[in-house]
Design an enzyme around this catalytic site. Structure first.
Site, mmCIF file in Angstrom:
data_model
loop_
_atom_site.group_PDB
_atom_site.id
_atom_site.type_symbol
_atom_site.label_atom_id
_atom_site.label_comp_id
_atom_site.label_asym_id
_atom_site.label_seq_id
_atom_site.Cartn_x
_atom_site.Cartn_y
_atom_site.Cartn_z
ATOM 1 N N GLU A 250 -29.894 -5.521 -16.462
ATOM 2 C CA GLU A 250 -29.112 -4.694 -17.396
ATOM 3 C C GLU A 250 -28.188 -3.795 -16.616
ATOM 4 O OE1 GLU A 250 -31.376 -2.281 -19.985
ATOM 5 O OE2 GLU A 250 -32.386 -3.974 -20.894
ATOM 6 N N HIS B 80 -32.855 -2.125 -15.485
ATOM 7 C CA HIS B 80 -31.527 -1.535 -15.718
ATOM 8 C C HIS B 80 -31.175 -0.648 -14.530
ATOM 9 C CE1 HIS B 80 -28.965 1.158 -18.659
ATOM 10 N NE2 HIS B 80 -28.248 0.681 -17.656
ATOM 11 N N GLY C 234 -40.041 -2.174 -23.064
ATOM 12 C CA GLY C 234 -40.369 -1.437 -21.853
ATOM 13 C C GLY C 234 -41.165 -0.180 -22.079
ATOM 14 N N HIS D 178 -39.430 2.201 -16.414
ATOM 15 C CA HIS D 178 -40.133 3.483 -16.436
ATOM 16 C C HIS D 178 -41.299 3.544 -15.462
ATOM 17 C CE1 HIS D 178 -37.258 4.932 -19.161
ATOM 18 N NE2 HIS D 178 -37.497 3.962 -20.017
ATOM 19 N N ASN E 198 -39.634 -4.765 -19.576
ATOM 20 C CA ASN E 198 -38.715 -3.853 -18.888
ATOM 21 C C ASN E 198 -39.556 -2.871 -18.059
ATOM 22 O OD1 ASN E 198 -37.215 -1.443 -18.390
ATOM 23 N ND2 ASN E 198 -35.672 -2.118 -19.847
ATOM 24 N N GLU F 120 -28.080 -9.257 -27.717
ATOM 25 C CA GLU F 120 -29.351 -8.543 -27.887
ATOM 26 C C GLU F 120 -29.118 -7.469 -28.930
ATOM 27 O OE1 GLU F 120 -31.787 -7.709 -24.528
ATOM 28 O OE2 GLU F 120 -32.604 -5.887 -25.435
ATOM 29 N N HIS G 40 -35.336 -2.421 -27.844
ATOM 30 C CA HIS G 40 -35.216 -0.962 -27.777
ATOM 31 C C HIS G 40 -36.182 -0.321 -28.771
ATOM 32 C CE1 HIS G 40 -33.256 2.455 -25.873
ATOM 33 N NE2 HIS G 40 -33.687 3.086 -26.947
ATOM 34 N N GLY G 41 -37.135 0.386 -28.217
ATOM 35 C CA GLY G 41 -38.053 1.187 -29.020
ATOM 36 C C GLY G 41 -39.191 0.422 -29.675
ATOM 37 N N THR H 116 -20.871 2.073 -29.938
ATOM 38 C CA THR H 116 -20.520 2.082 -31.351
ATOM 39 C C THR H 116 -21.348 3.188 -31.990
ATOM 40 O OG1 THR H 116 -22.297 0.592 -31.934
ATOM 41 C CG2 THR H 116 -20.206 -0.408 -31.356
ATOM 42 N N THR H 117 -21.075 3.451 -33.269
ATOM 43 C CA THR H 117 -21.836 4.506 -33.938
ATOM 44 C C THR H 117 -23.327 4.198 -33.947
ATOM 45 O OG1 THR H 117 -21.231 3.394 -35.968
ATOM 46 C CG2 THR H 117 -20.025 5.397 -35.450
ATOM 47 N N ARG I 296 -41.871 11.936 -8.262
ATOM 48 C CA ARG I 296 -42.415 12.519 -7.050
ATOM 49 C C ARG I 296 -41.709 12.063 -5.773
ATOM 50 N NH1 ARG I 296 -47.686 14.829 -7.081
ATOM 51 N NH2 ARG I 296 -47.545 16.286 -8.798
ATOM 52 N N ARG J 215 -28.980 1.859 -13.549
ATOM 53 C CA ARG J 215 -28.017 2.791 -14.151
ATOM 54 C C ARG J 215 -27.076 3.325 -13.098
ATOM 55 N NH1 ARG J 215 -29.549 4.731 -19.424
ATOM 56 N NH2 ARG J 215 -27.814 6.145 -19.103
ATOM 57 N N ARG K 140 -31.144 6.764 -12.186
ATOM 58 C CA ARG K 140 -32.210 7.704 -12.544
ATOM 59 C C ARG K 140 -33.591 7.048 -12.504
ATOM 60 N NH1 ARG K 140 -30.877 8.498 -18.905
ATOM 61 N NH2 ARG K 140 -28.910 9.148 -17.996
HETATM 62 N N1 PXP Z 1 -33.075 -3.828 -24.273
HETATM 63 C C1 PXP Z 1 -32.094 -3.097 -23.711
HETATM 64 C C2 PXP Z 1 -30.721 -3.650 -23.669
HETATM 65 C C3 PXP Z 1 -32.388 -1.835 -23.157
HETATM 66 O O1 PXP Z 1 -31.406 -1.117 -22.596
HETATM 67 C C4 PXP Z 1 -33.716 -1.384 -23.177
HETATM 68 C C5 PXP Z 1 -34.120 -0.093 -22.535
HETATM 69 O O2 PXP Z 1 -33.292 0.874 -22.551
HETATM 70 C C6 PXP Z 1 -34.691 -2.168 -23.778
HETATM 71 C C7 PXP Z 1 -34.339 -3.393 -24.323
HETATM 72 C C8 PXP Z 1 -36.121 -1.729 -23.840
HETATM 73 O O3 PXP Z 1 -36.256 -0.598 -24.620
HETATM 74 P P1 PXP Z 1 -37.614 0.183 -24.607
HETATM 75 O O4 PXP Z 1 -37.820 0.677 -23.209
HETATM 76 O O5 PXP Z 1 -37.387 1.261 -25.591
HETATM 77 O O6 PXP Z 1 -38.689 -0.791 -25.016
#
Ligand code: PXP
Length: 248
Positions: free
Chosen positions: A74, A47, A220, A14, A11, A155, A198-199, A104-105, A22, A49, A53
């Site tokens: 995404e 993604h 990412g 970032h 991903n 996912e 994610h993370g 969801t929660t 900048r 958005r 952003r």
């Molecule tokens: N998968 C999905 C659906 C995401 O939205 C994201 C980033 O927001 C990621 C994976 C990657 O997450 P990360 O940047 O925390 O590795």
């Protein structure tokens, strides 16, 4: 079950975050994506958005035109994003929550609570040939709703597992991991392809990579941060090595 090769989707959102800090054109997300390809990424995730952003419309156009590996687009389940996806024809579309009411929660998309609308929403994307993925919590009701509406992929959200690890809540981390493991098997049994993300970091990737049903991890933020120290190519190669070692 034979353990098939696990794909790594990188991903690059970032890279655009740093660029946008900048204004201007550098660092270029497409350049990062091409470097990721060369380092062994099996796909690129971006993604777009609603608030733009990080990734912007022009980035998506350039990624769609310039990549050699599949693009995983995404997006939120809005009319605007559907029109963009139908125009650029990405290999995959991953629907993610952006507004509070879509969550969801546990933080994934609420497919079970919006089943009829999401079924109608993904139909033209499927007909156009994109593989549709739902970014959901590891929850049986969300998985079953995703299967009913005809998504090809789920996912599973690994954010809770990764946060618990980072904050030293190890009993919770292990419970999250068990939930992810059980729900990977459940999704696979329903005919869904299983992805996660994610993370994820070097410290958290191996147990998830080892699930036999897992086919793709999307990573990412950690990789882009680690690139400051190891270079993007070095960071991706190390993540790939850890994934392969976990599968061996
Ligand atoms: N998968 C999905 C659906 C995401 O939205 C994201 C980033 O927001 C990621 C994976 C990657 O997450 P990360 O940047 O925390 O590795």
């Amino acid at each position: 079950m034979a353990t098939e090769r696990l794909r790594l989707g990188v991903n690059i959102d970032h890279v655009a975050t740093v660029r946008n800090a900048r204004g201007g054109a550098v660092p270029d997300p497409l350049r990062a994506a091409k470097l990721a390809e060369a380092a062994g990424a099996d796909g690129i995730t971006a993604h777009l958005r609603e608030d733009r952003r990080h990734i912007r419309d022009a980035d998506i156009e350039r990624l769609a035109a310039g990549l050699s590996v599949p693009l995983n687009f995404e997006m939120a389940a809005t009319a605007e994003m559907q029109a963009i996806a139908l125009r650029i024809h990405p290999h995959a579309v991953c629907l993610v929550p952006e507004r509070r009411e879509e969550r969801t929660t546990e933080g994934g998309l609420d497919v079970a609570g919006d089943e009829a609308r999401l079924g109608d929403y993904i139909a033209p994307l499927r007909e156009a040939g994109s593989r549709v993925s739902m970014f959901i919590a590891a929850d049986a009701a969300q998985i079953e709703a995703s299967a009913r509406i005809g998504a090809a992929v789920v996912e599973l959200h690994t954010g809770g597992y990764c946060d618990a690890h980072a904050e030293g809540r190890f009993a919770e981390r292990d419970a999250e991991l068990e939930r992810l493991r059980a729900m990977s098997a459940h999704a696979h049994a329903l005919g869904l392809e299983v992805h996660a993300g994610h993370g994820l970091t070097y410290d958290t990737v191996a147990p998830v990579a080892a699930f036999p049903e897992m086919r793709e991890l999307n990573i990412g933020h950690f990789l882009i941060g680690e690139a400051i120290f190891a270079g993007l190519e070095g960071a991706i190669r190390e993540m790939r090595r850890l994934m392969d070692a976990a599968r061996a």
